[in-house]
Write an enzyme that holds these catalytic residues in place. Structure first.
Site, PDB file in Angstrom:
ATOM      1  N   HIS A  34      44.956  33.964  41.155  1.00  0.00           N
ATOM      2  CA  HIS A  34      46.327  34.232  40.513  1.00  0.00           C
ATOM      3  C   HIS A  34      46.272  34.013  39.030  1.00  0.00           C
ATOM      4  O   HIS A  34      45.161  33.870  38.515  1.00  0.00           O
ATOM      5  CB  HIS A  34      47.100  33.228  41.310  1.00  0.00           C
ATOM      6  CG  HIS A  34      46.710  31.797  41.204  1.00  0.00           C
ATOM      7  ND1 HIS A  34      46.418  31.100  40.068  1.00  0.00           N
ATOM      8  CD2 HIS A  34      46.312  30.973  42.243  1.00  0.00           C
ATOM      9  CE1 HIS A  34      45.966  29.943  40.192  1.00  0.00           C
ATOM     10  NE2 HIS A  34      45.887  29.877  41.502  1.00  0.00           N
ATOM     11  N   GLY A  36      46.627  31.572  37.126  1.00  0.00           N
ATOM     12  CA  GLY A  36      46.097  30.327  36.609  1.00  0.00           C
ATOM     13  C   GLY A  36      44.458  30.707  36.557  1.00  0.00           C
ATOM     14  O   GLY A  36      43.955  30.182  35.353  1.00  0.00           O
ATOM     15  N   HIS A  37      44.042  31.160  37.674  1.00  0.00           N
ATOM     16  CA  HIS A  37      42.561  31.647  37.581  1.00  0.00           C
ATOM     17  C   HIS A  37      42.180  32.672  36.266  1.00  0.00           C
ATOM     18  O   HIS A  37      41.260  32.432  35.737  1.00  0.00           O
ATOM     19  CB  HIS A  37      42.076  32.296  38.899  1.00  0.00           C
ATOM     20  CG  HIS A  37      42.160  31.538  40.085  1.00  0.00           C
ATOM     21  ND1 HIS A  37      43.131  31.637  41.400  1.00  0.00           N
ATOM     22  CD2 HIS A  37      41.594  30.168  40.612  1.00  0.00           C
ATOM     23  CE1 HIS A  37      42.875  30.906  42.179  1.00  0.00           C
ATOM     24  NE2 HIS A  37      41.839  30.154  41.883  1.00  0.00           N
ATOM     25  N   GLU A 148      42.958  21.966  34.887  1.00  0.00           N
ATOM     26  CA  GLU A 148      43.423  20.530  35.179  1.00  0.00           C
ATOM     27  C   GLU A 148      44.425  20.435  36.152  1.00  0.00           C
ATOM     28  O   GLU A 148      44.709  19.322  36.576  1.00  0.00           O
ATOM     29  CB  GLU A 148      44.206  20.036  33.657  1.00  0.00           C
ATOM     30  CG  GLU A 148      43.336  19.835  32.516  1.00  0.00           C
ATOM     31  CD  GLU A 148      43.992  19.591  31.156  1.00  0.00           C
ATOM     32  OE1 GLU A 148      45.376  19.699  31.155  1.00  0.00           O
ATOM     33  OE2 GLU A 148      43.417  19.297  30.338  1.00  0.00           O
ATOM     34  N   LYS A 149      44.785  21.574  36.808  1.00  0.00           N
ATOM     35  CA  LYS A 149      45.397  21.396  38.004  1.00  0.00           C
ATOM     36  C   LYS A 149      44.894  20.496  38.982  1.00  0.00           C
ATOM     37  O   LYS A 149      45.360  19.739  39.755  1.00  0.00           O
ATOM     38  CB  LYS A 149      45.803  22.909  38.700  1.00  0.00           C
ATOM     39  CG  LYS A 149      45.593  23.077  40.132  1.00  0.00           C
ATOM     40  CD  LYS A 149      47.320  23.164  40.538  1.00  0.00           C
ATOM     41  CE  LYS A 149      47.523  23.394  41.973  1.00  0.00           C
ATOM     42  NZ  LYS A 149      46.563  23.287  43.074  1.00  0.00           N
ATOM     43  N   ASP A 150      43.473  20.644  39.107  1.00  0.00           N
ATOM     44  CA  ASP A 150      42.484  19.903  40.122  1.00  0.00           C
ATOM     45  C   ASP A 150      42.007  18.941  39.156  1.00  0.00           C
ATOM     46  O   ASP A 150      40.898  18.827  38.768  1.00  0.00           O
ATOM     47  CB  ASP A 150      41.351  20.705  40.776  1.00  0.00           C
ATOM     48  CG  ASP A 150      42.114  21.716  41.594  1.00  0.00           C
ATOM     49  OD1 ASP A 150      42.538  21.554  42.723  1.00  0.00           O
ATOM     50  OD2 ASP A 150      42.222  22.867  41.071  1.00  0.00           O
ATOM     51  N   VAL A 176      48.341  26.514  34.943  1.00  0.00           N
ATOM     52  CA  VAL A 176      49.320  27.516  34.800  1.00  0.00           C
ATOM     53  C   VAL A 176      50.430  27.379  35.777  1.00  0.00           C
ATOM     54  O   VAL A 176      49.917  27.242  37.099  1.00  0.00           O
ATOM     55  CB  VAL A 176      48.760  28.960  34.644  1.00  0.00           C
ATOM     56  CG1 VAL A 176      49.497  30.052  34.627  1.00  0.00           C
ATOM     57  CG2 VAL A 176      47.732  28.904  33.588  1.00  0.00           C
ATOM     58  N   SER A 185      48.878  28.291  42.746  1.00  0.00           N
ATOM     59  CA  SER A 185      47.928  27.789  43.734  1.00  0.00           C
ATOM     60  C   SER A 185      47.696  29.096  44.741  1.00  0.00           C
ATOM     61  O   SER A 185      48.467  29.668  44.997  1.00  0.00           O
ATOM     62  CB  SER A 185      48.169  26.608  44.343  1.00  0.00           C
ATOM     63  OG  SER A 185      47.424  26.316  45.636  1.00  0.00           O
ATOM     64  N   ARG A 187      47.113  28.792  47.588  1.00  0.00           N
ATOM     65  CA  ARG A 187      47.950  28.348  49.141  1.00  0.00           C
ATOM     66  C   ARG A 187      49.482  28.666  48.858  1.00  0.00           C
ATOM     67  O   ARG A 187      50.015  28.690  49.862  1.00  0.00           O
ATOM     68  CB  ARG A 187      47.890  26.502  49.240  1.00  0.00           C
ATOM     69  CG  ARG A 187      46.367  26.211  49.471  1.00  0.00           C
ATOM     70  CD  ARG A 187      46.313  24.834  50.158  1.00  0.00           C
ATOM     71  NE  ARG A 187      44.850  24.730  50.642  1.00  0.00           N
ATOM     72  CZ  ARG A 187      43.930  24.147  49.970  1.00  0.00           C
ATOM     73  NH1 ARG A 187      43.814  23.942  48.798  1.00  0.00           N
ATOM     74  NH2 ARG A 187      42.759  23.993  50.827  1.00  0.00           N
TER      75      ARG A 187
HETATM   76  P1  AMP Z   1      40.254  27.397  43.251  1.00  0.00           P
HETATM   77  O1  AMP Z   1      39.735  28.649  43.406  1.00  0.00           O
HETATM   78  O2  AMP Z   1      41.687  26.860  43.608  1.00  0.00           O
HETATM   79  O3  AMP Z   1      39.177  26.305  43.675  1.00  0.00           O
HETATM   80  O4  AMP Z   1      40.437  27.081  41.806  1.00  0.00           O
HETATM   81  C1  AMP Z   1      39.213  27.650  40.940  1.00  0.00           C
HETATM   82  C2  AMP Z   1      39.522  27.173  39.321  1.00  0.00           C
HETATM   83  O5  AMP Z   1      40.804  27.627  38.837  1.00  0.00           O
HETATM   84  C3  AMP Z   1      39.394  25.385  39.535  1.00  0.00           C
HETATM   85  O6  AMP Z   1      38.905  24.892  38.346  1.00  0.00           O
HETATM   86  C4  AMP Z   1      40.913  25.190  39.621  1.00  0.00           C
HETATM   87  O7  AMP Z   1      41.449  23.808  38.836  1.00  0.00           O
HETATM   88  C5  AMP Z   1      41.623  26.350  38.579  1.00  0.00           C
HETATM   89  N1  AMP Z   1      42.841  26.560  38.915  1.00  0.00           N
HETATM   90  C6  AMP Z   1      43.534  27.022  39.905  1.00  0.00           C
HETATM   91  N2  AMP Z   1      44.856  26.601  39.864  1.00  0.00           N
HETATM   92  C7  AMP Z   1      45.125  26.828  38.551  1.00  0.00           C
HETATM   93  C8  AMP Z   1      46.391  26.761  37.863  1.00  0.00           C
HETATM   94  N3  AMP Z   1      47.377  26.744  38.357  1.00  0.00           N
HETATM   95  N4  AMP Z   1      46.195  26.606  36.265  1.00  0.00           N
HETATM   96  C9  AMP Z   1      44.930  26.651  35.802  1.00  0.00           C
HETATM   97  N5  AMP Z   1      44.021  26.439  36.642  1.00  0.00           N
HETATM   98  C10 AMP Z   1      43.853  26.664  37.831  1.00  0.00           C
END
Ligand code: AMP
Length: 280
Positions: A34, A36-37, A148-150, A176, A185, A187
Site C-alpha cells: 500500500h 505506506g510501503h 514506525e507503524k511497527d 502513513v 496496513s 490487513r
Molecule cells: P509489512 O509488509 O506489513 O511487514 O511491512 C513492511 C514494512 O513497511 C515495515 O517496515 C512496516 O513497518 C512498514 N509499514 C507498514 N505499514 C506502514 C505504514 N502505514 N506507514 C509506514 N510504514 C509502514
C-alpha cells in the site's frame, strides 16, 4: 525492474552492482503493498543507488496458522506498484529458499521482545529477527528502511543491528495514514465496511491520549480509553500501553526528558490492527 526468486541470482546481481561502486537500499516487506510501503521504497530510491524490495510472507513470525493463511497476497499488483515508483529489484523467494532447514537462531533482546506484541504474539520477534538478519546477510545493503507503524519491530531491529554488530544503517519512516487517520496496513483490506468505519477510532483514541497525557493520571487515562474503544461493535483492545520509547517499559508519570509513546493492538472482527503515537 529485476524480479528475482533465488538467493544465488540476487547475490550475483548485487555483486555486479556493488562492483560499480553502487550502494543498496533494502525495504523488507510481506507484500500486499500500500502507499505506506511505497513511501519507504521512494525514500530508499532517493537515498541509494539501487533499491531492493523483498516480498516474503515469513511463516515463522506468525504465531497463529489462520493469520498466516489469511494474510493478503497480491504479487501481480505489488510488482506493478513497485515498477511504477522505480524500484530496481524485487526479491520474492519461496519459503524453502529462505529456510532450506529450520533456523533455530535465538537472540537476547532483553525486555524489548517480551512486552506488548512480544507478549501477545509469542515467537513473533524471533521470527522477524531471523528473517531480517538473513536478508541483511544476503543483500548487505548500506541502508534498510522500516516503518514506525511497527514501532516495537523497529526497536528490535535496532537492537539486532547493535548486538550482531551489523554495519547497516536503519532508517525509520513515519507512519502513513488514510485520510481519516487509520494507519495503512495490508490487513485493512480484510475489514468489513462497518469495521472499516470503526477503525479510525484507534487513531482518534491515540490523539486524545496525547492531548490529555499531561493533565491526567496515566493508568486512569489508559483505562478510560480502553473502555471507550471497547464500546465499539466487534472491537476488543488487546493492549494499550504508554511506554518509554527507548526501553518500552510502561511509564507511571510522564517526565519531560524521556520520549514516550502510546502503543495499541486491537482485534476488530477477525482482523488484528496495531498503531502507535509519540506523545512527547
Ligand atoms: P509489512 O509488509 O506489513 O511487514 O511491512 C513492511 C514494512 O513497511 C515495515 O517496515 C512496516 O513497518 C512498514 N509499514 C507498514 N505499514 C506502514 C505504514 N502505514 N506507514 C509506514 N510504514 C509502514
Amino acid at each position: 525492474m529485476g524480479f528475482i526468486k533465488t538467493i544465488s541470482s540476487l547475490k550475483q546481481k548485487l555483486s555486479e552492482e556493488k562492483s560499480h561502486g553502487r550502494n543498496i537500499g533494502l525495504v523488507p516487506t510481506m507484500g500486499a503493498l500500500h502507499a505506506g510501503h511505497l513511501e519507504l521504497v521512494r525514500r530508499s530510491i532517493i537515498e541509494n543507488d539501487r533499491t531492493v524490495v523483498s516480498i516474503f510472507v515469513n511463516p515463522i513470525q506468525f504465531n497463529k496458522k489462520e493469520d498466516l493463511s489469511k494474510y493478503p497476497r497480491d504479487l501481480v499488483s505489488d510488482l506493478e506498484k513497485l515498477k511504477s515508483v522505480g524500484c530496481d529489484y524485487v526479491f520474492a523467494p519461496e519459503t524453502n529458499e529462505m529456510y532450506p532447514e529450520p533456523d533455530l537462531t535465538q537472540f537476547e533482546f532483553g525486555q524489548l521482545d517480551k512486552v506488548m506484541e512480544g507478549k501477545f504474539r509469542p515467537g513473533h520477534f524471533s521470527g522477524v529477527a531471523i528473517v531480517v538478519k538473513k536478508l541483511f546477510e544476503v543483500i548487505e545493503p548500506a541502508q534498510a528502511y522500516f516503518g514506525e507503524k511497527d514501532f516495537q519491530q523497529l526497536a528490535v531491529i535496532n537492537k539486532l543491528v547493535e548486538i550482531e554488530k551489523i554495519p547497516i544503517k536503519i532508517i525509520p519512516c513515519k507512519t502513513v495514514r488514510e485520510e481519516d487517520g487509520l494507519a495503512m496496513s495490508s490487513r485493512n483490506v480484510r475489514l468489513t465496511k462497518s469495521e472499516r468505519a470503526i477503525a479510525p477510532q484507534i487513531y482518534h483514541t491515540l490523539i486524545n491520549i496525547k492531548k490529555r497525557i499531561v493533565r491526567s493520571n496515566v493508568s486512569e487515562l489508559i483505562r478510560s480509553s480502553i473502555n471507550l474503544l471497547n464500546n465499539n461493535d466487534g472491537l476488543t483492545v488487546e493492549y494499550l500501553e504508554i511506554v518509554d520509547a527507548k526501553t518500552l517499559i510502561p511509564i507511571e508519570t510522564p517526565n519531560k526528558t524521556n520520549e514516550i509513546i502510546a502503543c495499541i493492538a486491537v482485534n476488530l472482527g477477525n482482523v488484528r490492527l496495531i498503531d502507535n503515537l509519540k506523545l512527547s
